[in-house]
Design a protein around this motif. Structure first.
Motif, PDB file in Angstrom:
ATOM      1  N   CYS A 236      -6.198  -0.639   1.474  1.00 40.31           N
ATOM      2  CA  CYS A 236      -5.102   0.439   1.244  1.00 40.31           C
ATOM      3  C   CYS A 236      -5.879   1.821   1.466  1.00 40.31           C
ATOM      4  O   CYS A 236      -6.394   2.404   0.639  1.00 40.31           O
ATOM      5  CB  CYS A 236      -4.658   0.041  -0.200  1.00 40.31           C
ATOM      6  N   ASP A 237      -5.359   2.573   2.623  1.00 46.44           N
ATOM      7  CA  ASP A 237      -5.756   3.803   2.884  1.00 46.44           C
ATOM      8  C   ASP A 237      -4.656   4.617   3.499  1.00 46.44           C
ATOM      9  O   ASP A 237      -3.796   4.037   3.882  1.00 46.44           O
ATOM     10  CB  ASP A 237      -7.070   3.852   3.533  1.00 46.44           C
TER      11      ASP A 237
ATOM     12  N   CYS B 204       0.786  -1.187  -0.109  1.00 42.14           N
ATOM     13  CA  CYS B 204       0.000   0.020   0.081  1.00 42.14           C
ATOM     14  C   CYS B 204       0.876   1.430  -0.018  1.00 42.14           C
ATOM     15  O   CYS B 204       1.729   1.453   0.807  1.00 42.14           O
ATOM     16  CB  CYS B 204      -0.825   0.025   1.250  1.00 42.14           C
TER      17      CYS B 204
ATOM     18  N   PRO C 210      -3.868   6.748  -1.898  1.00 50.06           N
ATOM     19  CA  PRO C 210      -3.216   5.388  -1.695  1.00 50.06           C
ATOM     20  C   PRO C 210      -3.755   4.392  -2.411  1.00 50.06           C
ATOM     21  O   PRO C 210      -4.893   4.141  -2.811  1.00 50.06           O
ATOM     22  CB  PRO C 210      -3.668   5.179  -0.048  1.00 50.06           C
ATOM     23  N   GLN C 211      -2.643   3.454  -3.057  1.00 49.38           N
ATOM     24  CA  GLN C 211      -3.322   2.266  -3.671  1.00 49.38           C
ATOM     25  C   GLN C 211      -2.303   1.002  -3.608  1.00 49.38           C
ATOM     26  O   GLN C 211      -0.942   1.340  -3.250  1.00 49.38           O
ATOM     27  CB  GLN C 211      -3.277   2.387  -5.177  1.00 49.38           C
ATOM     28  N   TRP C 212      -2.614  -0.229  -3.997  1.00 46.78           N
ATOM     29  CA  TRP C 212      -1.683  -1.305  -4.008  1.00 46.78           C
ATOM     30  C   TRP C 212      -0.907  -1.134  -5.012  1.00 46.78           C
ATOM     31  O   TRP C 212      -1.500  -1.175  -6.167  1.00 46.78           O
ATOM     32  CB  TRP C 212      -2.545  -2.684  -3.498  1.00 46.78           C
TER      33      TRP C 212
ATOM     34  N   HIS D 208      -3.084   2.822   6.274  1.00 44.52           N
ATOM     35  CA  HIS D 208      -2.533   1.346   6.057  1.00 44.52           C
ATOM     36  C   HIS D 208      -1.415   1.704   5.287  1.00 44.52           C
ATOM     37  O   HIS D 208      -0.948   0.575   4.444  1.00 44.52           O
ATOM     38  CB  HIS D 208      -3.412   0.357   5.755  1.00 44.52           C
TER      39      HIS D 208
ATOM     40  N   SER E  63      -4.667  -7.355  -7.158  1.00 43.87           N
ATOM     41  CA  SER E  63      -4.481  -6.912  -5.769  1.00 43.87           C
ATOM     42  C   SER E  63      -6.104  -6.277  -5.326  1.00 43.87           C
ATOM     43  O   SER E  63      -6.928  -6.311  -6.547  1.00 43.87           O
ATOM     44  CB  SER E  63      -3.935  -5.419  -6.200  1.00 43.87           C
TER      45      SER E  63
END
Length: 167
Positions: free
Chosen positions: A144-145, A48, A55-57, A148, A139
């Motif tokens: 995912c934020d 993440c 936010p992103q994977w 995290h 994913s």
């Protein structure tokens, strides 16, 4: 009635043409011949991270065991991307072509060009690597934020890896 039937036939033809085109994207040049086909079983590792979109994977690396048709482990696949054979040879690939996702929950099919190799063995002959018949590995769209960031997600996947060389 005839119009509906014609439309159905046209839709089916377009679907088949699209599917064929997607598969053709991962077809190596005609001068190449398969020298090894294995199944990769493992995980796609995502972290993440903050990006311009928020936010992103993001993919960090694959981690898989390469298994032959008899069910025996014959190598590994990891970051780079690099494929290592139990004979001591290895090949590093670089993305050459990518197809559309065959299933929304599966990672895309790829054609990679070998950019370097090491050791003495089968991987030193490889010129192209094809990833096909993928299952899983995509994913998550959640988890995912901002709270995290740096979290790690290991998503199971399987794929067929075919290694090509000139005869």
């Amino acid at each position: 009635m005839q119009n509906r039937r014609s439309n159905s036939i046209l839709a089916a033809a377009l679907f088949l043409a699209t599917a064929a085109t997607a598969q053709d994207l991962t077809t190596p040049p005609p001068s190449q011949h398969p020298i090894l086909t294995v199944t990769g079983k493992g995980v796609q590792i995502y972290t993440c991270q903050q990006s311009a979109a928020g936010p992103q994977w993001l993919l960090q690396a694959p981690e898989a065991t390469l298994i032959d048709a008899s069910g025996n482990p014959v190598g590994t696949h990891g970051a780079g991307p690099i494929w290592k054979s139990n004979d001591g040879s290895a090949v590093k690939g670089e993305l050459f072509q990518k197809s559309a996702y065959p299933q929304a929950t599966s990672i895309p099919w790829l054609l990679l060009k070998a950019v370097s190799s090491s050791g003495f063995g089968i991987m030193t002959r490889v010129e192209f690597i094809r990833r096909s018949d993928t299952h899983g590995g995509v994913s998550s769209t959640t988890g995912c934020d901002a709270q995290h960031l740096s979290a790690v997600s290991r998503v199971p996947y399987t794929a067929t890896y075919t290694f090509y060389a000139k005869p």
